[in-house]
Design a protein around this motif. Structure first.
Motif, PDB file in Angstrom:
ATOM      1  N   VAL A  80       1.010  -0.976  -0.393  1.00 40.68           N
ATOM      2  CA  VAL A  80       0.367   0.101  -0.057  1.00 40.68           C
ATOM      3  C   VAL A  80       1.009   1.118   0.565  1.00 40.68           C
ATOM      4  CG1 VAL A  80      -2.089   1.496   1.395  1.00 40.68           C
ATOM      5  CG2 VAL A  80      -1.790  -1.084   1.552  1.00 40.68           C
ATOM      6  N   THR A  81       0.653   1.936  -1.291  1.00 37.89           N
ATOM      7  CA  THR A  81       1.372   2.925  -0.834  1.00 37.89           C
ATOM      8  C   THR A  81       0.840   4.080  -0.732  1.00 37.89           C
ATOM      9  OG1 THR A  81       0.907   4.448  -3.618  1.00 37.89           O
ATOM     10  CG2 THR A  81       2.734   2.208  -3.368  1.00 37.89           C
ATOM     11  N   GLY A  82       1.417   5.310  -0.054  1.00 30.87           N
ATOM     12  CA  GLY A  82       0.938   5.703   0.390  1.00 30.87           C
ATOM     13  C   GLY A  82      -0.104   5.905   2.478  1.00 30.87           C
ATOM     14  N   GLY A  83       0.601   4.854   2.815  1.00 31.01           N
ATOM     15  CA  GLY A  83       0.059   3.226   3.771  1.00 31.01           C
ATOM     16  C   GLY A  83      -0.609   4.569   5.286  1.00 31.01           C
ATOM     17  N   ALA A  84       0.572   5.659   5.236  1.00 26.42           N
ATOM     18  CA  ALA A  84       0.272   6.062   6.642  1.00 26.42           C
ATOM     19  C   ALA A  84      -0.156   7.489   6.346  1.00 26.42           C
ATOM     20  CB  ALA A  84       2.307   6.711   6.400  1.00 26.42           C
ATOM     21  N   GLY A  85      -0.821   7.239   5.378  1.00 24.16           N
ATOM     22  CA  GLY A  85      -2.242   8.281   5.696  1.00 24.16           C
ATOM     23  C   GLY A  85      -3.285   8.486   6.202  1.00 24.16           C
ATOM     24  N   TYR A  86      -4.607   9.164   5.027  1.00 26.46           N
ATOM     25  CA  TYR A  86      -5.721   9.712   5.853  1.00 26.46           C
ATOM     26  C   TYR A  86      -6.303   8.033   5.004  1.00 26.46           C
ATOM     27  CZ  TYR A  86     -10.356  10.542   6.193  1.00 26.46           C
ATOM     28  OH  TYR A  86     -11.803  10.804   6.411  1.00 26.46           O
ATOM     29  N   SER A 129     -11.332   4.587  12.751  1.00 22.99           N
ATOM     30  CA  SER A 129     -10.328   4.489  14.258  1.00 22.99           C
ATOM     31  C   SER A 129     -10.516   5.730  14.689  1.00 22.99           C
ATOM     32  CB  SER A 129      -9.489   3.342  13.492  1.00 22.99           C
ATOM     33  OG  SER A 129      -8.620   2.959  15.161  1.00 22.99           O
ATOM     34  N   ALA A 130     -10.551   5.732  15.938  1.00 26.48           N
ATOM     35  CA  ALA A 130     -10.157   7.188  16.648  1.00 26.48           C
ATOM     36  C   ALA A 130      -9.035   7.519  16.324  1.00 26.48           C
ATOM     37  CB  ALA A 130     -10.368   6.788  17.732  1.00 26.48           C
ATOM     38  N   GLU A 131      -7.711   6.670  16.157  1.00 27.01           N
ATOM     39  CA  GLU A 131      -6.349   7.139  15.840  1.00 27.01           C
ATOM     40  C   GLU A 131      -6.019   7.624  14.733  1.00 27.01           C
ATOM     41  OE1 GLU A 131      -5.927   2.462  15.615  1.00 27.01           O
ATOM     42  OE2 GLU A 131      -7.266   3.991  16.751  1.00 27.01           O
ATOM     43  N   LEU A 132      -7.193   7.435  13.735  1.00 25.10           N
ATOM     44  CA  LEU A 132      -7.172   7.878  12.310  1.00 25.10           C
ATOM     45  C   LEU A 132      -7.347   8.908  12.207  1.00 25.10           C
ATOM     46  CD1 LEU A 132      -6.929   4.069  10.322  1.00 25.10           C
ATOM     47  CD2 LEU A 132      -5.438   5.342  11.941  1.00 25.10           C
ATOM     48  N   ARG A 133      -7.201   9.905  11.332  1.00 29.87           N
ATOM     49  CA  ARG A 133      -7.978  11.314  11.033  1.00 29.87           C
ATOM     50  C   ARG A 133      -7.274  11.687   9.852  1.00 29.87           C
ATOM     51  NH1 ARG A 133      -4.323  13.219  14.489  1.00 29.87           N
ATOM     52  NH2 ARG A 133      -3.108  15.502  14.398  1.00 29.87           N
ATOM     53  N   ASP A 134      -8.198  13.197   9.072  1.00 28.33           N
ATOM     54  CA  ASP A 134      -7.455  13.515   8.012  1.00 28.33           C
ATOM     55  C   ASP A 134      -7.263  14.699   8.491  1.00 28.33           C
ATOM     56  OD1 ASP A 134      -7.256  14.998   5.923  1.00 28.33           O
ATOM     57  OD2 ASP A 134      -9.688  15.083   4.910  1.00 28.33           O
ATOM     58  N   THR A 135      -5.866  14.739   8.365  1.00 33.18           N
ATOM     59  CA  THR A 135      -5.187  16.250   8.710  1.00 33.18           C
ATOM     60  C   THR A 135      -4.924  17.263   7.752  1.00 33.18           C
ATOM     61  OG1 THR A 135      -2.857  15.096   8.559  1.00 33.18           O
ATOM     62  CG2 THR A 135      -4.172  15.158  10.932  1.00 33.18           C
ATOM     63  N   SER A 136      -5.811  16.906   6.220  1.00 32.66           N
ATOM     64  CA  SER A 136      -5.410  18.085   5.561  1.00 32.66           C
ATOM     65  C   SER A 136      -5.747  19.158   5.341  1.00 32.66           C
ATOM     66  CB  SER A 136      -6.059  17.346   4.288  1.00 32.66           C
ATOM     67  OG  SER A 136      -6.163  18.293   3.161  1.00 32.66           O
ATOM     68  N   PRO A 137      -4.716  20.394   5.154  1.00 32.76           N
ATOM     69  CA  PRO A 137      -5.521  21.768   5.802  1.00 32.76           C
ATOM     70  C   PRO A 137      -6.314  22.205   4.573  1.00 32.76           C
ATOM     71  CG  PRO A 137      -3.589  21.908   5.440  1.00 32.76           C
ATOM     72  CD  PRO A 137      -3.633  20.265   5.135  1.00 32.76           C
ATOM     73  N   HIS A 138      -6.975  21.106   4.286  1.00 36.79           N
ATOM     74  CA  HIS A 138      -7.371  21.688   2.662  1.00 36.79           C
ATOM     75  C   HIS A 138      -9.059  21.213   2.930  1.00 36.79           C
ATOM     76  CE1 HIS A 138      -3.506  23.588   1.130  1.00 36.79           C
ATOM     77  NE2 HIS A 138      -3.768  22.919   1.224  1.00 36.79           N
ATOM     78  N   ASN A 139      -9.454  20.024   3.131  1.00 37.57           N
ATOM     79  CA  ASN A 139     -10.381  19.425   3.246  1.00 37.57           C
ATOM     80  C   ASN A 139     -11.381  19.978   3.918  1.00 37.57           C
ATOM     81  OD1 ASN A 139      -9.156  18.030   1.019  1.00 37.57           O
ATOM     82  ND2 ASN A 139      -8.660  16.624   2.865  1.00 37.57           N
ATOM     83  N   SER A 185       3.066  13.948   3.979  1.00 33.04           N
ATOM     84  CA  SER A 185       1.251  14.304   4.882  1.00 33.04           C
ATOM     85  C   SER A 185       0.768  13.059   5.356  1.00 33.04           C
ATOM     86  CB  SER A 185       0.218  14.335   3.712  1.00 33.04           C
ATOM     87  OG  SER A 185       0.248  13.388   2.777  1.00 33.04           O
ATOM     88  N   GLY A 186       1.606  11.785   5.536  1.00 38.39           N
ATOM     89  CA  GLY A 186       1.496  10.658   6.340  1.00 38.39           C
ATOM     90  C   GLY A 186       1.853  10.687   8.280  1.00 38.39           C
ATOM     91  N   HIS A 187       1.688   9.738   8.698  1.00 39.51           N
ATOM     92  CA  HIS A 187       2.068   9.627   9.900  1.00 39.51           C
ATOM     93  C   HIS A 187       2.528   8.367  10.335  1.00 39.51           C
ATOM     94  CE1 HIS A 187       0.068  13.226  10.501  1.00 39.51           C
ATOM     95  NE2 HIS A 187      -0.943  13.102   9.648  1.00 39.51           N
ATOM     96  N   ALA A 188       3.798   8.080  10.697  1.00 37.10           N
ATOM     97  CA  ALA A 188       4.340   6.823  10.723  1.00 37.10           C
ATOM     98  C   ALA A 188       3.302   6.330  11.969  1.00 37.10           C
ATOM     99  CB  ALA A 188       5.611   6.838  11.701  1.00 37.10           C
TER     100      ALA A 188
END
Length: 321
Positions: free
Chosen positions: A5-11, A176-186, A35-38
């Motif tokens: 999964v490429t980009g698998g640390a993203g939203y 899942s509570a630990e996953l969120r959209d962190t984009s400043p544009h959405n 833009s992802g998070h480890a």
């Protein structure tokens, strides 16, 4: 065997990873964390930090792990910003995809699910978009996604690549509570941050030809989207004949006004949105049909608008705690 999964640390990618794991399918994540998070990558899942532009890293990754297919979610996803950064957008979305496909061919990996975008349609002349609707992207981002689809198409002819591309508009919510959209544009993050900072959210125009005067768009829950990525991968693994593209759409959509009202109800923060001028080129209503995906890829709207807002708000609150 595992799926990369490429980009698998993203939203979106992190939800796709969890959907694979829920089906008992092993995954490997590759993400440059731009833009992802480890911390979005589950413990025990192999995580390769790096860019798709690093051909040596791609070769090493395919050699090190038993990868049978790829879900390609990585990319530069900001349509508005792409207008001022076209070269960066093409590098991240076109060059990177071409290099990924080359590495796949070299490694003998012949299956890919591509995370495309409804931005390939631009502003269509119909308010219900189907897979046959004319493609007329209006930003380098939309163009780059369409070129990505062409690359898959041409590689299928040249090397027998099994592929499909999934197009969608606005992805919201959290599985899942630990996953969120962190984009400043959405929209959802922008509205939540405004409320948290004591500002009043804004609506761009309320004089459209819709029931409440605000634009109507497709908003789909990220967990529903992830399930269909896995369904597509399973169909490719089985050698099934599936369509080259699918829309993941709601079929009816919701208005920006409805979203604002639901946000106020779910958060318990009452507000009346500021009404600004409409944005040039914004159509009254754009909604995609999901009929083909419902037939082939287990696509359905499993979540209500309230579910979408509540899950997104809970994940934002969890991040602050």
């Amino acid at each position: 065997m595992a799926w990369l999964v490429t980009g698998g640390a993203g939203y979106i990618g992190s939800h796709v990873v969890r959907a694979f794991l829920a089906e008992g399918i092993d995954v490997v994540v590759l993400d440059d964390l731009s833009s992802g998070h480890a911390e979005f990558v589950p413990a025990g899942v192999p995580f390769v930090q790096g860019t798709l532009l690093d051909t040596a890293l791609l070769t090493k990754t395919f050699a090190e792990y038993p990868i049978s297919g790829v879900v390609h979610v990585a990319g530069f996803k900001y349509a508005g910003v792409s207008v001022t950064r076209p070269l960066h957008t093409y590098e991240q979305n076109v060059t990177a995809t071409a290099l990924l496909l080359a590495a796949m061919q070299e490694a003998g990996v012949g299956r890919i699910v591509f995370s495309s975008s409804a931005a390939v349609y631009g502003t269509p002349f119909t308010d219900l978009v189907t897979e046959e609707t004319a493609k007329s992207p209006e930003s380098p981002y939309g163009e780059s996604k369409l070129i990505g689809e062409w690359l898959l198409r041409d590689q299928a002819v040249a090397a027998g690549l099994a592929h499909t591309s999934l197009r969608y508009f606005n992805v919201v919510g959290s599985g899942s509570a630990e996953l969120r959209d962190t984009s400043p544009h959405n929209l959802f993050p922008m509205v939540f941050e405004a409320l948290i900072e004591g500002r009043t959210p804004r609506i761009n125009g309320n004089d459209y030809k819709t029931e409440d005067g605000t634009c109507v768009r497709d908003y789909i829950h990220v967990a529903d989207l992830a399930i269909s990525h896995v369904a597509a991968a399973r169909r490719l693994d089985a050698g099934d004949s599936i369509a080259p593209v699918y829309n993941l759409g709601s079929g009816d959509g919701v208005s920006v006004g409805e979203i604002m009202s639901t946000v106020a109800a779910v958060t318990g923060i009452p507000f009346t949105p500021v009404i600004g001028p409409r944005r040039t080129g914004d159509p009254d209503r754009i909604v995609a049909s999901g009929e083909m995906a419902a037939r082939d890829l287990d696509w359905k709207m499993r979540h209500t608008l309230e579910d979408m807002v509540r899950s997104a708000w809970e994940s934002r609150q969890a991040a602050a705690s």
